[in-house]
Design an enzyme around this catalytic site. Structure first.
Site, PDB file in Angstrom:
ATOM      1  CB  SER A 107     -16.719  -0.385  -9.663  1.00 19.76           C
ATOM      2  OG  SER A 107     -17.820   0.456  -9.506  1.00 19.76           O
TER       3      SER A 107
ATOM      4  CE1 TYR B 290     -13.533   3.725  -8.483  1.00 21.27           C
ATOM      5  CE2 TYR B 290     -15.890   3.757  -8.921  1.00 21.27           C
ATOM      6  CZ  TYR B 290     -14.769   3.127  -8.413  1.00 21.27           C
ATOM      7  OH  TYR B 290     -14.893   1.885  -7.847  1.00 21.27           O
TER       8      TYR B 290
ATOM      9  CE  LYS C 129     -11.870   0.519  -9.723  1.00 23.65           C
ATOM     10  NZ  LYS C 129     -10.688  -0.235  -9.250  1.00 23.65           N
TER      11      LYS C 129
ATOM     12  NE  ARG D 213     -22.094  11.570  -5.565  1.00 22.55           N
ATOM     13  CZ  ARG D 213     -21.634  10.587  -4.799  1.00 22.55           C
ATOM     14  NH1 ARG D 213     -20.869  10.876  -3.759  1.00 22.55           N
ATOM     15  NH2 ARG D 213     -21.959   9.333  -5.033  1.00 22.55           N
TER      16      ARG D 213
ATOM     17  CG  ASP E 234      -2.230   0.738   0.947  1.00 22.46           C
ATOM     18  OD1 ASP E 234      -3.285   0.075   0.960  1.00 22.46           O
ATOM     19  OD2 ASP E 234      -2.204   1.966   0.676  1.00 22.46           O
TER      20      ASP E 234
ATOM     21  CG  PHE F 220      -8.313  -4.774  -2.850  1.00 21.93           C
ATOM     22  CD1 PHE F 220      -9.689  -4.885  -2.937  1.00 21.93           C
ATOM     23  CD2 PHE F 220      -7.598  -5.830  -2.325  1.00 21.93           C
ATOM     24  CE1 PHE F 220     -10.338  -6.030  -2.513  1.00 21.93           C
ATOM     25  CE2 PHE F 220      -8.231  -6.981  -1.899  1.00 21.93           C
ATOM     26  CZ  PHE F 220      -9.604  -7.087  -1.989  1.00 21.93           C
TER      27      PHE F 220
END
Ligand code: UDP
Length: 340
Positions: free
Chosen positions: A125, A150, A154, A295, A31, A81
């Protein structure tokens, strides 16, 4: 058997490490701590009795990535991840998202190729479906335009892996997460939002505990049963266990092809207002919220058909929405105790 987990101090990563360790895997965690805290490793140790090996590197740095992976060539797989995950932030900072999410994937896949790592599991996702034509979405539902940078990272990530799988012998699984929420029942690990929380549930718990003043519900004029957006909220421990099953599926050579896709959701669509109601019920707290504008980047509704994961991976959700909301609240209280 050794597994490399990138983004292992993050929210889903840390819960998955616990599940892997409890199922006999040895875990190496990578990480860059950009959006997570090293505390997660202590939390994992409190639950499992073992602290995983940890490498603090940024996967956008190819040399550092190769350095670390070369020391773990005996790993049976990588679960990747590491990525930025906030829809709203990606709309504001698209380049950050494309750079971080795509470059890190390219480097880790280059390492898979270089060091012949046999198995690769990717965090995708449900946002890849966009505003889907049919609900619930199955793995065959046609993808629509990505509603945010985002989501686009993916879609791009899936395409990169698909093309890679055509010319490389490693085995790949793409897991499309719906909305992971909640925390480990022990309250030793959970989501630790850095700065302001972006996702609904940490925003709810932080409002209830007084870190945030008020929650804004982003829109109540959508064409849904109560006007607020619909998502498929799933307990993070259910998501975590699916990774162990996915890896075992690959190790037992049960996969039908060298790239397979699975939806990980409960199959149940829940509105934002219903999530608030569930929180109030289990916590006994009255939430201070207001209705605000929509949003940018939000899809109206998405929830999963999870039949494929149930049948092929033998996976079944164990936790309810109420279980998840209660664990999220307990984790918020624990973070106050720990000073996180
Ligand atoms: N949401 C909201 N207020 C917030 C954060 C989120 O109303 O402060 C809504 C958001 O519009 C979406 C749902 O909660 O309908 C889930 O959003 P989240 O960011 O948690 O996950 P996403 O589905 O965007 O990945």
């Amino acid at each position: 058997m050794k597994v490399i987990v990138t983004g292992g101090t993050g929210y889903i990563g840390s819960h998955t490490i616990v599940d892997l360790m409890q199922n006999g895997f040895e875990v190496v965690c990578i990480d860059n701590l950009m959006r997570s805290k090293e505390y997660a490793l202590s939390g994992i140790e409190k639950i499992t009795g073992t602290k995983p090996v940890f490498h603090y590197i940024d996967l956008c740095n190819k040399d550092a990535t190769f350095d670390v992976i070369s020391g773990h060539k005996d790993a049976v797989g990588i679960i990747h991840f590491a990525a930025l995950k906030s829809v709203g932030e990606s709309v504001e900072q698209p380049l950050l998202y494309y750079h971080n999410n795509v470059d890190s994937l390219l480097n880790i896949l280059a390492a898979v190729k270089e060091f012949d790592i046999p198995n690769f599991v990717f965090s995708s996702s449900c946002s890849v479906y966009g505003n889907a034509d049919e609900l619930p979405v199955t793995e065959h539902t046609l993808m629509q335009k990505a509603e945010s940078p985002y989501a686009h990272t993916k879609q791009i990530g899936e395409d990169i892996i698909r093309n890679f799988s055509k010319v490389h012998s490693s085995q790949h699984i793409l897991l499309r997460y719906f909305n992971p929420i909640g925390a480990h029942p022990s309250s030793f690990i959970g989501e630790i939002p850095i700065d302001k929380p972006n996702n609904l549930v940490p925003y709810i718990t932080q409002t209830a505990i007084g870190k945030m003043q008020q929650l804004t519900v982003f829109g109540d004029d959508y064409e849904t049963r109560d006007g607020s957006c619909i998502r498929d909220y799933i307990h993070v421990c259910d998501i975590a266990h699916a990774h162990t099953l996915a890896l075992q599926h690959l190790l037992h050579k049960e996969n039908e092809s060298n790239i397979e896709v699975f939806n990980l959701g409960t199959g149940m669509g829940v509105s934002v207002l219903e999530v608030i109601e569930a929180f109030e019920k289990v916590s006994g707290q009255k939430l201070n919220y207001t209705i605000g504008p929509r949003r940018a980047g939000d899809v109206v509704a998405v929830y999963a058909d999870n039949t494929k994961a149930e049948v092929r991976l033998g996976w079944k959700c164990q936790y309810s929405l109420e279980d998840a909301m209660l664990s999220a609240w307990n984790w918020e209280l624990k973070m106050r105790e720990l000073g996180l």
